[in-house]
Design an enzyme around this catalytic site. Sequence first.
Site, mmCIF file in Angstrom:
data_model
loop_
_atom_site.group_PDB
_atom_site.id
_atom_site.type_symbol
_atom_site.label_atom_id
_atom_site.label_comp_id
_atom_site.label_asym_id
_atom_site.label_seq_id
_atom_site.Cartn_x
_atom_site.Cartn_y
_atom_site.Cartn_z
ATOM 1 C CG ASP A 1 -1.230 -6.328 3.455
ATOM 2 O OD1 ASP A 1 -1.264 -5.065 3.147
ATOM 3 O OD2 ASP A 1 -2.305 -7.337 4.161
ATOM 4 C CG HIS B 1 -3.694 -10.219 2.983
ATOM 5 N ND1 HIS B 1 -4.991 -11.195 3.009
ATOM 6 C CD2 HIS B 1 -3.391 -9.273 2.873
ATOM 7 C CE1 HIS B 1 -5.965 -10.132 2.433
ATOM 8 N NE2 HIS B 1 -5.512 -9.141 2.587
ATOM 9 C CG HIS C 1 -1.437 -1.142 1.182
ATOM 10 N ND1 HIS C 1 -3.258 -0.737 0.988
ATOM 11 C CD2 HIS C 1 -1.639 -2.366 1.546
ATOM 12 C CE1 HIS C 1 -3.751 -2.370 0.800
ATOM 13 N NE2 HIS C 1 -2.935 -3.398 1.447
ATOM 14 C CG LEU C 2 3.729 2.142 -3.143
ATOM 15 C CD1 LEU C 2 3.839 2.322 -4.367
ATOM 16 C CD2 LEU C 2 4.419 1.768 -1.636
HETATM 17 O O1 DOR Z 1 -3.944 -4.814 7.503
HETATM 18 C C1 DOR Z 1 -4.304 -5.042 6.486
HETATM 19 N N1 DOR Z 1 -4.203 -3.865 5.585
HETATM 20 N N2 DOR Z 1 -4.887 -4.948 5.985
HETATM 21 C C2 DOR Z 1 -5.876 -5.153 4.478
HETATM 22 O O2 DOR Z 1 -5.935 -5.629 4.236
HETATM 23 C C3 DOR Z 1 -5.647 -3.395 3.613
HETATM 24 C C4 DOR Z 1 -4.338 -2.518 4.873
HETATM 25 C C5 DOR Z 1 -4.612 -1.391 5.000
HETATM 26 O O3 DOR Z 1 -4.759 -0.752 3.332
HETATM 27 O O4 DOR Z 1 -4.228 -0.089 5.428
#
Ligand code: DOR
Length: 400
Positions: A280, A207, A64-65
């Site tokens: 992740d 995941h 996640h950027l």
């Molecule tokens: O723990 C998580 N954080 N799982 C996810 O699927 C989304 C991610 C996030 O975007 O913060």
Amino acid sequence: MTPLLIRGGRLVDPAAALDSLCDVRLRDGVVVEVGPALAAARGEEVLSAAGALVAPGFIDMHVHLRSPGFPEKETIATGTEAAVRGGFTAVACMPNTRPALDDPAVLRALAEEIARHARCRVYPVAAITRGREGAVACDFPALAASGAVAFSDDGDTVRAERVMREAAGLARDLAQPFIAHCEPEESIVARDLAIAGEARKAWHIAHVSTRGALDRLRAARARGVPVTCEVTPHHLTFTRALAAELGAAAAVHPPLRDEDDRQALVHAVRDGTIDAFASDHAPHTAPEKLGSGGPPAPGFSGLEVAVGAYAAAVPDLPVMRFVRLLSTDPARILGIRGGSLQPGDPADVTIFAERAWTVDPANFASKGKCTPFSGRTLPRKVIATIVGGVIAYRAPEWAA
Ligand code: DOR
């Protein structure tokens, strides 16, 4: 661009089934020669990899950027700096942004930002539904034409079975896989594998975290369903006991499970059920993680610990498989170049060593400083990361 000769390292290239002392010559962004004891050519920079392992660049297919929309959590610049420090030459970024990556115009704007600020390759994963709201399928051919390498509503599950089935039908002729975020895990994995089997659509389970999900996956594979899956470092290492210790800071989706699940995941890495390591990487601000004003934000910064954490979690994994899970197989799943270091391949290289180091999130390039690995000593360390023939990161002690 200065040509580079990586000399004296142990080359591990799963695509070529090669594990031997080999030098690698890089020029104009591609591998031009691989072989033992290559002589340096005029004008070439020599990078010593003696005592280290040389691998095709690592690819984290799930990060996640936070761009566009959440620069307080991460930016393309900070997230990709974290990536190269962690040994990654490419990442696939998830669409739970603001706006969501659900439209070609949003992908075009992101591509411009990537071109300006990224330190490694960045491949966008576009949304499955408009606004990631779970109701209306996106225009998949348009998103594919704009550079999407996969489709996912990651962060949320597409809850309506009808919507998921319709989306699978619409995307079935595209090479881009669906990446499924499955919560509640076992029932949604079962539902998605049934849809994947009917649609013959390439499906990737993000995941994976429970023994039951692994059982369903194996059974679907045995039926010929085209399914792959990934595992995170935190699910391979920690259990719900960590939540008792860390409280809000241990929040993550899917949650940390029981010891039996954790052992099942480690076993699934060893027996080949798991196709990819993916961190992740989910950075948040410190107040968000602590849950000030709401539930704690789920997820951890993963890019800078992943390589060491995987080595710690499955210490007996042959290094060839370790490299395959971090490079060759993610490249294959996403249909992107990389995962191989033969002449003509992109000059994306990760150099790492069996060298212990201790995690201190204060040193992270990521804006997210929360990791359950804080203070842990990990056995494997990234020494240098080369992207397109350019050294993007070099460990300070290796700079001489
Ligand atoms: O723990 C998580 N954080 N799982 C996810 O699927 C989304 C991610 C996030 O975007 O913060």
